[in-house]
Design a protein around this motif. Structure first.
Motif, mmCIF file in Angstrom:
data_model
loop_
_atom_site.group_PDB
_atom_site.id
_atom_site.type_symbol
_atom_site.label_atom_id
_atom_site.label_comp_id
_atom_site.label_asym_id
_atom_site.label_seq_id
_atom_site.Cartn_x
_atom_site.Cartn_y
_atom_site.Cartn_z
ATOM 1 N N TRP A 99 0.825 -1.210 0.000
ATOM 2 C CA TRP A 99 0.000 0.000 0.000
ATOM 3 C C TRP A 99 0.859 1.260 0.000
ATOM 4 O O TRP A 99 0.499 2.265 -0.603
ATOM 5 N N ALA A 100 1.996 1.224 0.669
ATOM 6 C CA ALA A 100 2.864 2.405 0.741
ATOM 7 C C ALA A 100 3.398 2.810 -0.631
ATOM 8 O O ALA A 100 3.788 3.963 -0.830
ATOM 9 N N GLU A 101 3.410 1.884 -1.574
ATOM 10 C CA GLU A 101 3.907 2.191 -2.920
ATOM 11 C C GLU A 101 2.880 2.928 -3.776
ATOM 12 O O GLU A 101 3.234 3.544 -4.774
ATOM 13 N N VAL A 102 1.614 2.848 -3.413
ATOM 14 C CA VAL A 102 0.539 3.460 -4.202
ATOM 15 C C VAL A 102 0.258 4.854 -3.647
ATOM 16 O O VAL A 102 -0.290 4.996 -2.561
ATOM 17 N N LEU A 103 0.648 5.871 -4.398
ATOM 18 C CA LEU A 103 0.436 7.246 -3.954
ATOM 19 C C LEU A 103 -0.923 7.792 -4.351
ATOM 20 O O LEU A 103 -1.523 8.575 -3.626
ATOM 21 N N ARG A 104 -1.385 7.398 -5.531
ATOM 22 C CA ARG A 104 -2.632 7.967 -6.033
ATOM 23 C C ARG A 104 -3.286 7.010 -7.025
ATOM 24 O O ARG A 104 -2.615 6.314 -7.771
ATOM 25 N N VAL A 105 -4.617 7.041 -7.050
ATOM 26 C CA VAL A 105 -5.416 6.255 -7.994
ATOM 27 C C VAL A 105 -6.113 7.246 -8.920
ATOM 28 O O VAL A 105 -6.855 8.106 -8.460
ATOM 29 N N ASN A 106 -5.844 7.145 -10.228
ATOM 30 C CA ASN A 106 -6.389 8.095 -11.203
ATOM 31 C C ASN A 106 -7.293 7.405 -12.215
ATOM 32 O O ASN A 106 -6.914 6.394 -12.792
ATOM 33 N N LEU A 107 -8.462 7.997 -12.441
ATOM 34 C CA LEU A 107 -9.330 7.617 -13.553
ATOM 35 C C LEU A 107 -9.899 8.911 -14.102
ATOM 36 O O LEU A 107 -10.889 9.435 -13.616
ATOM 37 N N ARG A 108 -9.215 9.450 -15.099
ATOM 38 C CA ARG A 108 -9.616 10.724 -15.695
ATOM 39 C C ARG A 108 -10.544 10.469 -16.878
ATOM 40 O O ARG A 108 -10.522 9.398 -17.466
ATOM 41 N N PRO A 109 -11.357 11.456 -17.238
ATOM 42 C CA PRO A 109 -12.218 11.293 -18.421
ATOM 43 C C PRO A 109 -11.374 10.945 -19.648
ATOM 44 O O PRO A 109 -10.347 11.555 -19.894
ATOM 45 N N ASP A 117 -0.342 6.010 -9.550
ATOM 46 C CA ASP A 117 0.918 6.734 -9.401
ATOM 47 C C ASP A 117 1.670 6.062 -8.266
ATOM 48 O O ASP A 117 1.145 5.918 -7.151
ATOM 49 N N LEU A 118 2.911 5.667 -8.543
ATOM 50 C CA LEU A 118 3.682 4.895 -7.578
ATOM 51 C C LEU A 118 4.779 5.732 -6.927
ATOM 52 O O LEU A 118 5.212 6.746 -7.470
ATOM 53 N N ALA A 119 5.235 5.280 -5.777
ATOM 54 C CA ALA A 119 6.236 5.998 -4.997
ATOM 55 C C ALA A 119 7.569 6.126 -5.730
ATOM 56 O O ALA A 119 8.328 7.054 -5.471
ATOM 57 N N ASP A 120 7.859 5.242 -6.679
ATOM 58 C CA ASP A 120 9.132 5.325 -7.405
ATOM 59 C C ASP A 120 9.076 6.299 -8.583
ATOM 60 O O ASP A 120 10.004 6.395 -9.372
ATOM 61 N N ARG A 146 -9.227 3.934 -4.485
ATOM 62 C CA ARG A 146 -8.658 5.196 -3.972
ATOM 63 C C ARG A 146 -8.827 5.281 -2.461
ATOM 64 O O ARG A 146 -7.897 5.640 -1.734
ATOM 65 N N ALA A 147 -10.014 4.949 -1.955
ATOM 66 C CA ALA A 147 -10.253 5.000 -0.509
ATOM 67 C C ALA A 147 -9.353 4.013 0.235
ATOM 68 O O ALA A 147 -8.808 4.336 1.297
ATOM 69 N N LEU A 148 -9.163 2.833 -0.333
ATOM 70 C CA LEU A 148 -8.276 1.849 0.285
ATOM 71 C C LEU A 148 -6.829 2.346 0.298
ATOM 72 O O LEU A 148 -6.123 2.199 1.299
ATOM 73 N N ALA A 149 -6.387 2.933 -0.813
ATOM 74 C CA ALA A 149 -5.025 3.450 -0.888
ATOM 75 C C ALA A 149 -4.816 4.579 0.119
ATOM 76 O O ALA A 149 -3.762 4.671 0.757
#
Length: 159
Positions: A99-109, A117-120, A146-149
């Motif tokens: 979980w620490a590696e996942v910074l953001r969850v994106n689903l754009r139009p 988006d990952l920590a590396d 996203r909520a889980l991350a």
């Protein structure tokens, strides 16, 4: 999903997120193709100079099975979330992330699927959440991920 929305309650882990409608269409379509190819192969004439031989029939059925195999591969993507992290299963790869590696969850139009988006500094496509056939489900699944991350990882506003 750019505008903040009401955060869904966290689901009980583990949770599997996948495009269920797309998967159903691909697997049923592949099964129908195999059945149709098999019926056609069995009904083709076998006598005379222009007749179909056993090898031809087997190749015809094999073609249907090959199409089913490709459609099964296309139905493979999913995202598995558990207490320790997330596993992203794409067409030919599987990647396990804490979980620490996942910074953001994106689903754009316009996106074909969710991007993590990952920590590396890299981004990882999560093809298991795709708005193609069922946009509402994809948005729900992306919000859940996203909520889980945010709850389990470094993407949390509290951290």
């Amino acid at each position: 999903m750019s505008a903040p929305a009401s955060r869904p309650p966290l689901p009980e882990l583990p949770v599997v997120l996948r495009p269920t409608r797309t998967r159903a269409i691909l697997l049923s379509g592949g099964s129908v193709i195999v059945a149709v190819f098999t019926v056609i192969a069995l009904l083709l004439p076998g006598e005379g100079k222009a007749g179909w031989h056993l090898g031809d029939r087997i190749a015809f059925i094999g073609s249907g099975l090959l199409i089913l195999a490709v459609l099964t591969l296309l139905s493979r993507p999913k995202v598995l979330a558990d207490a320790d992290g997330v596993t992203v299963v794409n067409l030919t790869t599987i990647r396990r992330l804490a979980w620490a590696e996942v910074l953001r969850v994106n689903l754009r139009p316009g996106d074909a699927w969710v991007h993590l988006d990952l920590a590396d500094g890299t981004s990882l496509a999560a093809m298991g959440i795709q708005p193609g056939v069922d946009r509402a489900q994809a948005i729900r699944d992306a919000r859940i991920l996203r909520a889980l991350a945010e709850a389990h990882g470094t993407g949390s506003p509290a951290r």
